[in-house]
Design an enzyme around this catalytic site. Structure first.
Site, mmCIF file in Angstrom:
data_model
loop_
_atom_site.group_PDB
_atom_site.id
_atom_site.type_symbol
_atom_site.label_atom_id
_atom_site.label_comp_id
_atom_site.label_asym_id
_atom_site.label_seq_id
_atom_site.Cartn_x
_atom_site.Cartn_y
_atom_site.Cartn_z
ATOM 1 N N GLY A 189 8.506 -7.147 3.253
ATOM 2 C CA GLY A 189 7.725 -6.623 4.376
ATOM 3 C C GLY A 189 6.422 -6.041 3.848
ATOM 4 O O GLY A 189 6.433 -5.264 2.888
ATOM 5 N N LYS A 190 5.301 -6.402 4.467
ATOM 6 C CA LYS A 190 3.997 -5.998 3.937
ATOM 7 C C LYS A 190 3.841 -4.480 3.906
ATOM 8 O O LYS A 190 3.277 -3.920 2.966
ATOM 9 C CB LYS A 190 2.864 -6.626 4.747
ATOM 10 N N ALA A 225 6.211 -2.027 3.683
ATOM 11 C CA ALA A 225 7.020 -1.432 2.617
ATOM 12 C C ALA A 225 6.501 -1.843 1.244
ATOM 13 O O ALA A 225 6.500 -1.031 0.304
ATOM 14 C CB ALA A 225 8.485 -1.839 2.783
ATOM 15 N N ASN A 248 -7.897 -11.539 2.857
ATOM 16 C CA ASN A 248 -8.081 -12.510 1.772
ATOM 17 C C ASN A 248 -9.133 -13.512 2.230
ATOM 18 O O ASN A 248 -9.664 -13.415 3.344
ATOM 19 C CB ASN A 248 -6.754 -13.176 1.385
ATOM 20 N N THR A 287 -10.332 -10.290 -0.898
ATOM 21 C CA THR A 287 -9.586 -10.727 -2.082
ATOM 22 C C THR A 287 -9.565 -12.246 -2.111
ATOM 23 O O THR A 287 -9.292 -12.897 -1.105
ATOM 24 C CB THR A 287 -8.150 -10.167 -2.057
ATOM 25 N N GLY A 333 -7.941 -14.248 -4.706
ATOM 26 C CA GLY A 333 -6.988 -14.798 -5.662
ATOM 27 C C GLY A 333 -7.559 -14.885 -7.063
ATOM 28 O O GLY A 333 -8.073 -13.912 -7.611
ATOM 29 N N GLY A 337 -11.039 -13.478 -7.899
ATOM 30 C CA GLY A 337 -11.318 -12.052 -7.920
ATOM 31 C C GLY A 337 -11.542 -11.437 -6.556
ATOM 32 O O GLY A 337 -10.940 -11.852 -5.563
ATOM 33 N N THR A 359 3.830 -13.613 -5.515
ATOM 34 C CA THR A 359 4.284 -12.919 -4.314
ATOM 35 C C THR A 359 3.988 -11.419 -4.427
ATOM 36 O O THR A 359 4.329 -10.787 -5.408
ATOM 37 C CB THR A 359 5.800 -13.107 -4.114
ATOM 38 N N ASP A 369 -0.399 -7.243 -1.592
ATOM 39 C CA ASP A 369 0.131 -5.931 -1.226
ATOM 40 C C ASP A 369 -0.062 -4.927 -2.358
ATOM 41 O O ASP A 369 -0.354 -3.751 -2.123
ATOM 42 C CB ASP A 369 1.617 -6.045 -0.865
#
Length: 290
Positions: A37-38, A40, A181, A209, A211, A214, A237, A241
Site C-alpha cells: 500500500g502506497k 503505509a 513520476n 521522478t 527512474g 533521476g 518495487t 515510495d
C-alpha cells in the site's frame, strides 16, 4: 512529526513458471504475504530513516489487519489513528509474477472507509504535523479534505499523485510539492496543456521522478536534474515510495529542496538493491554509509 494519510494493503504474491489460461489450473512455485500500500510504504520509508511518523488509515477486522498493525508498531510508527473497520477486509493486492512480469488485482477493502468524515476526525493530529504525505489510493474527497485542513493550518504537504487521477485546479495552491513520476507528469501536462499560466506557477512545486534518469526539479531560477545513482537493481518495487518518504524526512530536517532530493535519490537507490518494497527500504545508517 510526519503524518501519512493513505492506503494500507497486504500484497498476496504468487510466483509461477506457467501463466494459466482462462479456466486453467497450474501449480505455483512460491507464495508470500508482504505488507504494501502506497501510504503505509511511505510511512515505513520515513520511519526507517529516523522520522517521528504517524499513520492515518483503516484496516479490516481480519488477520491481515491485525498483522499489519503489529508490523507498523514494530517499526516505531504510531498506529493510534489506524482503526480496524468492523465487517470489512483489509485492502489487498493479488499479484501473480511470471517470468519477471506481473499481473495485479487490487481490492481496496477498508481503505475506502477513509472517508472525509474520518479525515475530519483526525484534524488535530494533522495540524500537529510538520509535513503531511498524501497519495491517491484512498477516496479523492478524503485527499481534498486533508489538503484543506493542512492548508488552513499551515501544514506543508507532499502529494504523490499515484495512481494518477484528475487533479482539480484549486488543489494546487494547497500543495507544497507535487511528486509525479514521468508518466504521471505527462498526464498532468496533457490535462492542463491549454493553461500555460498554471503550468508556469506549478514549476516550483513539481518534483518529477524519472527512474534511471533521476529527478527533475526547479530551484527558483532554473531546472535542475539530479542523476540517478548506479546500483545493481534487484527489485524496483517501492522505489518511488521510498523517495517520497525520504523527501519528507529531509525537508522536515530543514534541508532545501535540492539537498532533500539528493538524499531521497540515495535512499531510493539503496531500496532497489534488496528484494521487497518495505523490506528493501534503507535505514538512516545505511544511507549515511552510502
Amino acid at each position: 512529526m510526519i503524518t501519512v494519510l493513505g492506503s494500507i494493503n497486504m500484497d498476496l504474491v504468487t510466483v509461477t513458471s506457467k501463466d494459466p489460461s482462462l479456466g486453467e489450473t497450474v501449480l505455483g512455485e512460491q507464495f508470500s504475504t508482504i505488507p504494501g500500500g502506497k501510504g503505509a510504504n511511505q510511512a515505513v520509508a520515513a520511519a526507517k530513516l529516523g522520522a517521528d511518523v504517524q499513520m492515518i488509515g483503516r484496516v479490516g477486522d481480519d488477520l491481515f489487519g491485525k498483522e499489519y498493525l503489529i508490523h507498523l508498531r514494530n517499526l516505531g510508527i504510531s498506529t493510534e489513528n489506524v482503526k480496524p473497520v468492523t465487517h470489512q477486509k483489509t485492502g489487498i493486492a493479488s499479484i501473480t509474477v511470471y517470468e519477471g512480469d506481473n499481473k495485479i488485482i487490487v481490492v481496496p477493502g477498508a481503505n475506502l472507509q477513509v472517508t472525509p468524515d474520518v479525515v475530519e476526525e483526525y484534524k488535530d493530529e494533522i495540524l500537529k504535523s510538520d509535513w503531511l504525505l498524501l497519495q491517491f489510493e484512498i477516496p479523492l474527497k478524503s485527499v481534498e479534505k486533508a489538503l484543506e485542513i493542512a492548508h488552513k493550518g499551515g501544514v506543508k504537504v507532499i502529494l504523490n499523485p499515484a495512481p494518477f487521477e484528475y487533479i482539480p485546479k484549486h488543489w494546487f495552491e494547497m500543495i507544497t510539492y507535487l511528486t509525479p513520476n514521468q508518466y504521471e507528469a505527462e498526464q498532468l501536462f496533457t490535462l492542463y496543456k491549454n493553461d500555460s499560466d498554471l503550468l508556469i506557477s506549478l514549476k516550483e512545486k513539481l518534483v518529477i521522478t524519472k527512474g534511471a534518469q533521476g529527478v527533475l526539479l526547479y530551484d527558483g531560477e532554473r531546472e535542475v536534474s539530479i542523476p540517478a545513482l548506479k546500483v545493481e537493481a534487484v527489485d524496483t518495487t517501492g522505489a518511488g515510495d521510498t523517495f517520497n518518504g525520504a523527501l519528507a524526512v529531509a525537508l522536515s530536517e530543514g534541508n532545501d529542496l535540492k539537498s532533500a532530493c539528493e538524499f531521497a535519490v540515495k535512499s531510493s537507490a539503496l531500496s532497489i538493491t534488496k528484494l521487497g518494497a518495505q523490506s528493501g527500504m534503507p535505514s538512516r545508517e545505511e544511507v549515511n554509509r552510502f
